[in-house]
Design an enzyme around this catalytic site. Structure first.
Site, mmCIF file in Angstrom:
data_model
loop_
_atom_site.group_PDB
_atom_site.id
_atom_site.type_symbol
_atom_site.label_atom_id
_atom_site.label_comp_id
_atom_site.label_asym_id
_atom_site.label_seq_id
_atom_site.Cartn_x
_atom_site.Cartn_y
_atom_site.Cartn_z
ATOM 1 N N ASP A 143 -24.316 -10.790 -42.156
ATOM 2 C CA ASP A 143 -24.703 -11.792 -43.171
ATOM 3 C C ASP A 143 -26.180 -12.148 -43.095
ATOM 4 O O ASP A 143 -26.583 -13.249 -43.468
ATOM 5 C CB ASP A 143 -23.844 -13.075 -43.027
ATOM 6 C CG ASP A 143 -22.361 -12.781 -43.099
ATOM 7 O OD1 ASP A 143 -21.952 -12.138 -44.074
ATOM 8 O OD2 ASP A 143 -21.624 -13.173 -42.176
ATOM 9 N N HIS A 189 -22.538 -6.949 -49.352
ATOM 10 C CA HIS A 189 -23.975 -7.115 -49.462
ATOM 11 C C HIS A 189 -24.275 -7.671 -50.845
ATOM 12 O O HIS A 189 -23.746 -7.178 -51.841
ATOM 13 C CB HIS A 189 -24.693 -5.772 -49.277
ATOM 14 C CG HIS A 189 -24.632 -5.242 -47.881
ATOM 15 N ND1 HIS A 189 -25.291 -4.105 -47.480
ATOM 16 C CD2 HIS A 189 -23.993 -5.699 -46.776
ATOM 17 C CE1 HIS A 189 -25.065 -3.892 -46.197
ATOM 18 N NE2 HIS A 189 -24.264 -4.844 -45.751
#
Length: 362
Positions: A16, A46
């Site tokens: 992340d 993503h």
């Protein structure tokens, strides 16, 4: 003219970090011929936020590095598990027909793999995305999984990705986009079995796309100024030595990030320099990108120039470079995709107006 060879973009902690955004920036700056997806499979999301800070563009199966660059070809390496249905949806969502190529050796995720994960108490306990990636990889290791070359719906996209990448590296820059983060690696993380189903280091990414080490030009390690982690607490120090913030503190300080897996607030901790040094060492990082800088230093929110970076934030960056002997070359200072400050010595820069016009429609 941009230098040839591969950039590998890899996460420094637990994922992340904004690897897709950094991959997209490098791809646009370098004018890459290819952006290749490495990592375990479609279990990692993503994404980028547009300038309204609400509209979110994401991928799971594909890399995100193409999103600023309409000419770049998109590859999925042979070590990446592929869900043909998810792949088709992403290609159609972003009108990428004719630009996506899948290595013929990729293992195929089936509905059975997903169902086995949904029924597994162990997968539930580790906060799995239930994408079927882990079960597919189990079958791949046992030599039971189907491969992309056997799937009719993929017939027009089949390629030898390793061959294409290695040939391209002699003439062009390319970007390899890994998934998740170093400390989720199967054979590296101290938190086993609460890890992903393979290593997600720089060398693992090169292996996923069959990239020769001779063609690696740079390894960009992406780290959050305040790292986050998905799921529950697995052990006392599973976010390193940095103080972990309480959920209420995260809310009060306006640092909330919602998990793409469980829909809960991500855990967040202060920066651990010892873990960073390990990540730099194991990945062979040549450069570092610091993302979410505004979470640690609110005064730099949405900064677009080095002159707007506060003294405190500069001291933090200096310490990263001093502790790791590795240059910090990219900063991310806000939620929208264009909050990037390039402090490298590379003379090339991106045209944000051109990128804005090329972005896919929401």
């Amino acid at each position: 003219m941009a230098q040839t060879g591969a950039w590998i973009v890899v996460g420094g902690f637990w994922g992340d970090e904004g690897k897709g955004l950094i991959s997209a920036y490098l791809n646009a700056r370098e004018g890459s011929a290819f952006v290749a997806r490495a990592g375990t499979g479609p279990n990692a999301e993503h994404g980028i936020f547009l300038e309204d800070e609400k509209t979110y563009l994401k991928t799971n199966q594909l890399p995100l590095g193409w999103i600023f660059s309409p000419e770049t070809q998109i590859l999925i390496g042979s070590g990446v598990a592929v869900n043909p249905d998810w792949l088709a949806k992403e290609i159609n969502r972003y009108n990428l027909q004719g630009r996506v190529f899948v290595d013929y050796r990729c293992p195929i995720i089936t509905p059975e793999h997903i169902q086995r994960e949904l029924e597994s108490k162990g997968m539930q306990a580790i906060g799995s995305t239930m994408s079927g990636t882990g079960e597919c990889r189990k079958d791949f290791v046992a030599r039971k999984a189907q491969q992309a070359q056997n799937i009719p719906s993929l017939a027009g996209m089949i390629a030898d990705v390793g061959e294409a990448l290695n040939k391209a590296c002699s003439e062009y820059p390319v970007v390899v986009e890994s998934s998740q983060g170093t400390f989720l690696s199967l054979a590296f993380s101290p938190d086993y079995p609460n890890v992903t189903s393979d290593n997600v280091t720089a060398m693992a990414a090169a292996d996923d796309v069959l990239l020769s080490w001779r063609n690696i030009r740079n390894v960009m390690l992406v780290v959050k100024a305040m790292p986050t982690r998905e799921g529950r607490q697995y052990s006392e120090n599973d976010m390193g030595s940095g103080r972990e913030l309480s959920e209420q503190e995260i809310i009060d300080r306006g640092l909330v990030e919602i998990s793409s897996i469980e829909g809960k607030i991500r855990r967040k901790a202060e920066f651990d320099f010892d873990m960073l040094k390990k990540a730099v060492e194991v990945n062979g990082a040549t450069q570092i990108a610091v993302t979410f800088l505004e979470h640690a230093f609110p005064e730099v929110k949405n900064a677009k120039n080095w002159a707007d970076i506060s003294k405190e934030a500069r001291l933090f960056i200096d310490k990263i470079e001093r502790e790791t002997s590795t240059a910090v070359t990219l900063l991310n200072t806000g939620k929208a995709y264009n909050n990037i400050i390039d402090i490298s010595f590379n003379p090339r820069r991106v045209d944000w107006d051109k990128i804005r016009n090329n972005l896919p429609k929401a």
